[in-house]
Each structure stands twice: as C-alpha cells, then as structure tokens.
Scaffold this motif. Structure first.
Motif, PDB file in Angstrom:
ATOM      1  N   ALA B 203       0.797  -1.299  -0.058  1.00  0.00           N
ATOM      2  CA  ALA B 203      -0.071  -0.003  -0.100  1.00  0.00           C
ATOM      3  C   ALA B 203       0.914   1.136   0.091  1.00  0.00           C
ATOM      4  O   ALA B 203       0.577   2.086  -0.814  1.00  0.00           O
ATOM      5  CB  ALA B 203      -0.944   0.113   1.058  1.00  0.00           C
ATOM      6  N   MET B 204       2.036   1.280   0.744  1.00  0.00           N
ATOM      7  CA  MET B 204       2.863   2.266   0.805  1.00  0.00           C
ATOM      8  C   MET B 204       3.422   2.605  -0.596  1.00  0.00           C
ATOM      9  O   MET B 204       3.604   3.779  -0.891  1.00  0.00           O
ATOM     10  CB  MET B 204       4.033   1.959   1.919  1.00  0.00           C
ATOM     11  CG  MET B 204       4.161   3.363   2.734  1.00  0.00           C
ATOM     12  SD  MET B 204       5.723   2.640   4.082  1.00  0.00           S
ATOM     13  CE  MET B 204       4.916   1.462   4.833  1.00  0.00           C
ATOM     14  N   ASP B 205       3.910   1.313  -1.109  1.00  0.00           N
ATOM     15  CA  ASP B 205       4.439   1.564  -2.307  1.00  0.00           C
ATOM     16  C   ASP B 205       3.688   2.308  -3.482  1.00  0.00           C
ATOM     17  O   ASP B 205       3.980   2.599  -4.523  1.00  0.00           O
ATOM     18  CB  ASP B 205       4.935   0.125  -2.856  1.00  0.00           C
ATOM     19  CG  ASP B 205       5.847  -0.040  -3.878  1.00  0.00           C
ATOM     20  OD1 ASP B 205       6.958   0.484  -3.998  1.00  0.00           O
ATOM     21  OD2 ASP B 205       5.251  -0.387  -5.028  1.00  0.00           O
ATOM     22  N   LEU B 206       2.301   2.060  -3.377  1.00  0.00           N
ATOM     23  CA  LEU B 206       1.483   2.301  -4.069  1.00  0.00           C
ATOM     24  C   LEU B 206       0.700   3.727  -3.890  1.00  0.00           C
ATOM     25  O   LEU B 206      -0.146   4.203  -4.538  1.00  0.00           O
ATOM     26  CB  LEU B 206       0.190   1.243  -4.550  1.00  0.00           C
ATOM     27  CG  LEU B 206       0.682   0.103  -4.957  1.00  0.00           C
ATOM     28  CD1 LEU B 206      -0.630  -0.981  -4.656  1.00  0.00           C
ATOM     29  CD2 LEU B 206       0.752   0.123  -6.393  1.00  0.00           C
ATOM     30  N   GLY B 207       1.410   4.472  -2.820  1.00  0.00           N
ATOM     31  CA  GLY B 207       1.085   5.917  -2.791  1.00  0.00           C
ATOM     32  C   GLY B 207       0.403   6.047  -1.576  1.00  0.00           C
ATOM     33  O   GLY B 207      -0.320   7.003  -1.234  1.00  0.00           O
ATOM     34  N   ALA B 208       0.136   5.097  -0.820  1.00  0.00           N
ATOM     35  CA  ALA B 208      -0.728   5.283   0.498  1.00  0.00           C
ATOM     36  C   ALA B 208       0.136   5.886   1.663  1.00  0.00           C
ATOM     37  O   ALA B 208       1.131   5.351   1.937  1.00  0.00           O
ATOM     38  CB  ALA B 208      -1.533   3.996   0.971  1.00  0.00           C
ATOM     39  N   ASP B 209      -0.585   6.803   2.375  1.00  0.00           N
ATOM     40  CA  ASP B 209       0.409   7.394   3.683  1.00  0.00           C
ATOM     41  C   ASP B 209      -0.252   6.669   4.578  1.00  0.00           C
ATOM     42  O   ASP B 209      -0.971   5.731   4.700  1.00  0.00           O
ATOM     43  CB  ASP B 209       0.225   8.941   3.794  1.00  0.00           C
ATOM     44  CG  ASP B 209      -1.200   9.607   3.496  1.00  0.00           C
ATOM     45  OD1 ASP B 209      -2.100   8.660   3.718  1.00  0.00           O
ATOM     46  OD2 ASP B 209      -1.534  10.537   3.137  1.00  0.00           O
ATOM     47  N   ARG B 212      -3.814   5.784   5.503  1.00  0.00           N
ATOM     48  CA  ARG B 212      -4.535   5.272   4.380  1.00  0.00           C
ATOM     49  C   ARG B 212      -3.949   3.668   4.377  1.00  0.00           C
ATOM     50  O   ARG B 212      -4.611   2.862   3.961  1.00  0.00           O
ATOM     51  CB  ARG B 212      -4.394   5.982   3.404  1.00  0.00           C
ATOM     52  CG  ARG B 212      -5.482   6.920   3.267  1.00  0.00           C
ATOM     53  CD  ARG B 212      -5.656   7.689   1.717  1.00  0.00           C
ATOM     54  NE  ARG B 212      -4.527   8.198   1.182  1.00  0.00           N
ATOM     55  CZ  ARG B 212      -4.371   8.572  -0.094  1.00  0.00           C
ATOM     56  NH1 ARG B 212      -5.340   8.499  -0.709  1.00  0.00           N
ATOM     57  NH2 ARG B 212      -3.138   9.247  -0.427  1.00  0.00           N
ATOM     58  N   HIS B 216      -6.716   0.579   4.406  1.00  0.00           N
ATOM     59  CA  HIS B 216      -6.602  -0.086   3.221  1.00  0.00           C
ATOM     60  C   HIS B 216      -6.045  -1.285   3.243  1.00  0.00           C
ATOM     61  O   HIS B 216      -6.379  -2.509   2.714  1.00  0.00           O
ATOM     62  CB  HIS B 216      -6.327   0.846   1.986  1.00  0.00           C
ATOM     63  CG  HIS B 216      -7.233   1.863   1.743  1.00  0.00           C
ATOM     64  ND1 HIS B 216      -8.427   1.806   1.250  1.00  0.00           N
ATOM     65  CD2 HIS B 216      -7.000   3.347   1.736  1.00  0.00           C
ATOM     66  CE1 HIS B 216      -9.105   2.879   0.849  1.00  0.00           C
ATOM     67  NE2 HIS B 216      -8.220   3.906   1.429  1.00  0.00           N
TER      68      HIS B 216
END
Lengths: 386, 303
Positions: B203-209, B212, B216
């Motif tokens: 998720a972090m890699d895909l832009g979630a801070d 989020r 998610h």
C-alpha cells in the motif's frame, strides 16, 4: 507523469531516446545497511540508466533484496546516498517515490477484486475516477488479465496473480519498476513464457526495470545489464554478454553459468596487439593464454587463476593430429543430454566439465575407452582477478 | 460456514455420518436441552397470561408484546422501549469504547518481543480471575471520596473535593471498559498477530500514507478480530446491569434487571419472557446486519 501514456499493445516500440539521457534513473553511492550482525549491504554503488532492464543477481542473503527495498523506500540505508532521477531519495517518503514494486509474494489485497487491486495506486493518488477506469482497462488488456477482472486474488492461479501484481504496479506509470523475484514461485514453463513477456513489455513501455533474481538463466535471458552481488557487495556489473564471456572474479564466473577454474603460474608475458600473450604453467601442463589489455598487470611468477566455460573446451579424438593447447585426457563420466552432452574429463590431476553439442565426431568420443584430447582455445581462457 | 458444512457433508458415506452423529452428539444434546428447549419454553410462555398468583395460564395473547412496545392498559408509555434502547446503547457504547482502547493495545502487544507477549496477555486476562462483583466493589472503593484516585482527580481540578467519583456515567464507563476489554483484546490480538505486513508495504509503495495504509491494508485484515471482539463485548454488555447499578446509582433500569424484576419480583413470567425474547431478537438482528454488511470480505461468518 501525465504525458507518459502507456502504449496500447500494437503501438510501435518507444524510441530508445531515454537511454543515455543525462540523469540516471537510480544512482546509489556507497550504500550500507546492517541487520544486527549481518552486513546486508557493505557499500554498494550502482548507476542504473533510464529505460534499462537491470538485474541484481546473487545467492540468497547477498543483499539484493535489501538494495531493492532501499530504492523502494521500505528500508533506510545506514549510510551512503541514493538518488532517484537526480533527486536525493532521503527526502522522498516511500509513498511519494516515482517507483513501484512487484513483490515476491505479490502482496495483492485479498479483499479487493483484481480490478480494484489494479486501481489502488491511482485511487491513492486521487486520479479522477473516469481516468482510472480507462487506465486500469488498458493495463489489464496489456497484461492479459481482463478476463479475471472481477475475481478475488484467492481465485487466481500463481501466474495470474503475478500478472495482477505487475499490472497494479505498471498502471501508476512509475519511472522505475522494482521486481523482487517475481517469477520465483512459478513453474518452469510459465516462468520462461513470462520472462519473454516481461522483457517485451519493458521494451514497449520504456520503463526502467530493476529485477532481483537468484536464477542466473533468468537474468541472462532478460537483462541489459546485470550486477552480480555477493556478501553485500557487487562482485561484477556488466552487460549480459560481457559478464558471461569476460567474468572478472571467481564468484562471477561460477555464479553465472558454470566455469572450470585452473590454477597456474605465469611463465612468460609478451605484449601483443590486442592484449598480452601469456604462457602459464598449470597442473594440466603449459597453456597459451590471451589476456585482455584492460585487465590487471601480470608479471612472470605471478600465481593466477584461469577460467574456461565448459562449452569452450574442445573435445577431440585421441588419434587427432596434435595442435597447440591440446592435452591428453580421459573421459570419467558422460551424460547424454539431448542437444548437448556433458562430460567430466580428467586432465592431469584436475577434473574438468566439458559440454559438447551433439553433432558428428564428438559424440563418438565417449564410445572409446575414454582416451581423448581436450583443446583450450587461447582466447577462451580468462585470467581472473582473484 | 454453510458452504463448508455442505461441502463436507455431501460426499460423506453412511459410516462417516454415523461417526459424525456420535461425536457431535453430546454437543447437540447440550444445545437442545439447555438452549433450544428453554428458548422454546420462553417463546411459548411469552404468549401466555399471568394468573393472579403469578402462575402462567391460558389464554394465548399478544398483550405482553403490546405492553412491551408501550401500548399498555394506561395508554402509551415508552418505559420499556426506553429501557431496551438504553441497554443497546450501553452495549454499543461499551463495544465502541473497548475498540478504541483495545486497538492500540492489541498492536502494542503484538509488537512486543516474544518473551514479553505472554506476560502482557496474562495481564490482560488477570481481571477474569476475580469475580465481577468484587471487581466492581473494588472500583467503588477506588472512586470513594477519600481514595488516592479520587484525590488525584480532584487535585487536577475536576469535580468537588470531598465528593465520590461515583455514581456517575464516567464511573460506569470505567467499570464497563475494565470488565469487557479482554473480550475484545484477545480476538483482536489474534488477528493483529497474523497481519501480513507485506500488504502494508504494498500500500505504501502504491502511494498510501500512514492513515490510508491502516485503512486499506491493515483494517481489512483485522476485521474478523474486530467483529468477533465487538460481538463478544456487545452481547454481554447489553444485558449487563450490575455495573450500572453499583457505579451509576440504582436509578436506571437496564434490560437485565427489568427481566429479573419481572421473573422474581413481579412474578410475571409471560411479560418477562417477552422482554427477554425481544432483547434477543434485537441483538441478533444487529449482529446479522453487521455480518451481512461485511459479507464476502474474506472473514469467517460469525453466525
């Protein structure tokens, strides 16, 4: 980011103009990372060009995954510097890096359908819904996962999961795509097919791929350049061909393909046009060697290690007319392997591996009582640096 | 759950079915004798009338339910709907408060070094070793006018010196959270422990801070633990009346003591049965809606 449109399957290949553009996609300078007693990275420097398919190859525990995770921002280096597209990565948190990862375990969100897994990154970046639908549909078409768009990850096979993980990363149109042994869990046939597909996809999209693998064949088939890593250091970094044909270290020679190592002492050095001609005394007997000019200086009396690939050794009938660099040998073991045959031959006190294509004379050599002659072409004998 | 049982049952040969019957026998008998039969009796009694001496008698009537909904002999009176609502609120409030406290606690324990985890979990469970009543009286002592807790609170400028901190809503909340927290923390901890952290990285890699990533990547994974915990807290907390009684002052009637009063003091079994059944129905409906809304999210069905 916006103008970097993902090509539809039939569009012409992206021009190679991105290659060799001034700022490299990734620059690592002397990166270090330690986990307790284990030094995962002991000072790694690499420069990865834009649009390049770059592989990090090494045995497990060599630090390749750590390097990948540092580039992704999932791990912090203890020392050294990392630049992404010229920007210092220390200032960019993981979720803002123009980098996406295909994880070894795929790490698909189990509660989201394929479509929503793929859309995840775009949703996090708050891309308008209409644009998301279009981009997701295009990338699903490109990675051939449209038929499973409404399934949950648990309902997919390994290969399908792999494609979803790839689509989920690529849809974000990252500058750099990191792949952490993405094919490791798949069976051989599927792996080979995906190797080719991945390579074609990379060419078409022009995105920089950094591919971590411990499978040397995979690295050979796919990469533009390979960094062979060992014990937290880069053992050798070169184009695929140079790495295979001109390994510089024992580790590189033996990890990438197989290699016969022969210890010897330099007897005579003579400068020649293309490099230096050496005469080396080995346990097998005296051998003529052509050393490349850019390698280390050698003097008479130096102890060196010679390397030669099994397929470069010539195998001749014992009765053949003698020539230079030919030595009497005896076949110890013979394995028929379809297109190629594998031999173990004993030369002097050494046992060497020889691989011969199955046509004509060579095959019959094994039928005799084992007496053969082996030939070492002078240019195929490499002087290793360690 | 249904899918699984039908899948397992369909290829079963007669022998296996017999064995399954024998092994599940004690459980089935237990449930029948101690749960289904009393429940059936309760259902029947709730439609009977109260005799002059507190006995149950014919004729069948729906009067008990009418009275429960507020339409008694003396016109509309919202007494019982209010009691029901108050109890449901107590249950829901306790569940929410326990979740707010239990979530950080579960993550904290899961993050401890292995050798401290057992200790931490034991500490969570220790309150169970003493009786609920004793624990609640203990709170009375702690919240009494001269206790050091009360003095400390007063020193902070809250309340009037010399007053006890109970009866009050805060005291009830403290008592309820302390009593029910373990029910929520234990199942929640079990699912936090199993979290696949690579999803958080993805998720972090895909832009979630930060927030989020939790929303998610982590929350969906611990949803089974949260559901189980909430249900385990909500059900008993809804029927709880001792803590509100002892720490909230005996002024408010809760579902639990309303039922108890009908059976023991008023000797009106039919009406008591109706209250009990409606309460049960409300709680089950709540849980069913909850499970239905979260269906198909990869969590085990709790119903």
């Amino acid at each position: 980011m916006q103008n970097k449109v993902v090509c539809v399957p039939d569009s012409p290949p992206r021009p190679a103009s991105r290659e060799g553009s001034p700022t490299p996609a990734v620059q690592a300078e002397n990166l270090r990372r330690r986990f307790g007693d284990l030094e995962a990275l002991a000072g790694v420097s690499v420069e990865i060009r834009r649009g390049e398919f770059f592989s990090l190859l090494g045995p497990s525990g060599c630090g390749k995954t750590t390097l990948l995770r540092i580039i992704a921002g999932l791990e912090r280096p203890d020392g050294g510097r990392l630049l992404l597209g010229g920007r210092d990565a220390a200032e960019i948190p993981a979720h803002q890096r123009p980098v996406n990862t295909v994880f070894q375990s795929y790490a698909l969100f189990p509660h989201l359908r394929v479509r929503d897994n793929v859309a995840f990154g775009l949703r996090m970046k708050r891309v308008p819904a209409g644009e998301i639908t279009g981009r997701v549909a295009r990338i699903m078409e490109l990675t051939q996962i449209t038929p499973f768009a409404d399934r949950l990850p648990a309902q997919l096979s390994g290969g399908q999961k792999q494609r979803v993980a790839l689509a989920r990363a690529l849809v974000n149109e990252p500058d750099v795509l990191l792949l952490d042994e993405p094919l490791g869990a798949l069976d051989l046939k599927l792996r080979q097919q995906l190797q080719i597909e991945l390579r074609q996809l990379q060419r078409r999209l022009g995105i920089t791929f950094i591919f971590v693998t411990h499978d040397q064949e995979e690295a050979l088939v796919m990469s533009d350049r390979i960094a062979v890593m060992n014990a937290g250091l880069i053992a050798q970094m070169d184009t695929v061909e140079a790495l295979y044909e001109q390994p510089r270290t024992r580790f590189a020679a033996q990890f990438l393909g197989s290699c016969n190592l022969i210890a010897g002492r330099v007897e005579r050095v003579r400068a020649a046009g293309h490099g230096r001609d050496l005469e080396v005394m080995t346990e097998l007997g005296p051998l003529q060697v052509v050393a490349a000019a850019n390698r280390r200086m050698l003097a008479v009396g130096d102890s060196i290690t010679l390397a030669i690939r099994p397929e470069k050794i010539g195998l001749l009938a014992a009765t053949a007319a003698p020539g230079p660099n030919q030595i009497e040998a005896r076949v110890e073991q013979f394995n028929y392997g379809g297109p190629v045959s594998h031999y173990r031959v004993r030369v002097g006190g050494e046992s060497l591996s020889v691989r011969v294509h199955n046509f004509g004379e060579t095959y019959r050599v094994s039928q005799a009582d084992g007496a053969v002659r082996v030939e070492f072409p002078p240019a195929a004998l490499l002087v290793l640096e360690d | 759950m249904n899918d699984n049982t039908s899948k397992n049952a369909s290829p079963a040969r007669p022998g296996m079915r017999l064995r399954a019957g024998i092994t599940s026998g004690p459980g089935v008998i237990w449930l029948t004798v101690l749960l289904l039969l009393p429940l059936g009796a309760l259902a029947v009694i709730s439609f009977l009338s109260r005799g002059d001496y507190g006995e149950t008698q014919l004729p069948f009537t729906g009067e008990n339910y009418q009275r429960l909904l507020g339409f008694g002999l003396l016109g509309f009176d919202p007494l019982y709907p209010v009691i029901l609502l108050r109890s449901l609120l107590l249950g829901a409030g306790t569940a929410a408060a326990c979740l707010a406290c239990g979530l950080p606690l579960a993550f904290f324990i899961a993050g401890l070094a292995p050798r401290y985890k057992t200790t931490a979990l034991t500490l969570v469970v220790i309150p169970f070793w003493t009786n609920l009543l004793i624990r609640t009286y203990a709170w009375q002592i702690l919240l009494a006018p001269e206790s050091w807790v009360t003095r400390a609170v007063h020193a902070l400028g809250i309340g009037t010196a010399g007053d006890a901190l109970y009866p009050s809503t805060t005291a009830v909340a403290i008592g309820m959270i302390c009593d029910y927290l373990p029910f929520l923390v234990l199942p929640l901890y079990a699912s936090v422990e199993k979290i696949d952290w690579s999803l958080a990285e993805a998720a972090m890699d895909l832009g979630a801070d930060g927030l989020r990533v939790f929303r998610h990547a982590l929350l969906p994974q611990i949803m089974p633990g949260i559901s189980a915990g909430i249900i385990l807290v909500f059900l008993p907390a809804t029927g709880q009346f001792i803590i509100p009684d002892l720490l909230g002052g005996a002024k408010t009637v809760m579902l639990g003591n309303a039922i108890e009063q009908q059976f023991l003091q008023s000797r009106d079994w039919p009406f008591g049965s109706a209250v009990a059944l409606v309460a049960l129905a409300l709680v089950l409906t709540g849980i069913w809606i909850y499970a239905w809304k979260n269906r198909g999210q990869g969590q085990p069905d709790l119903l």
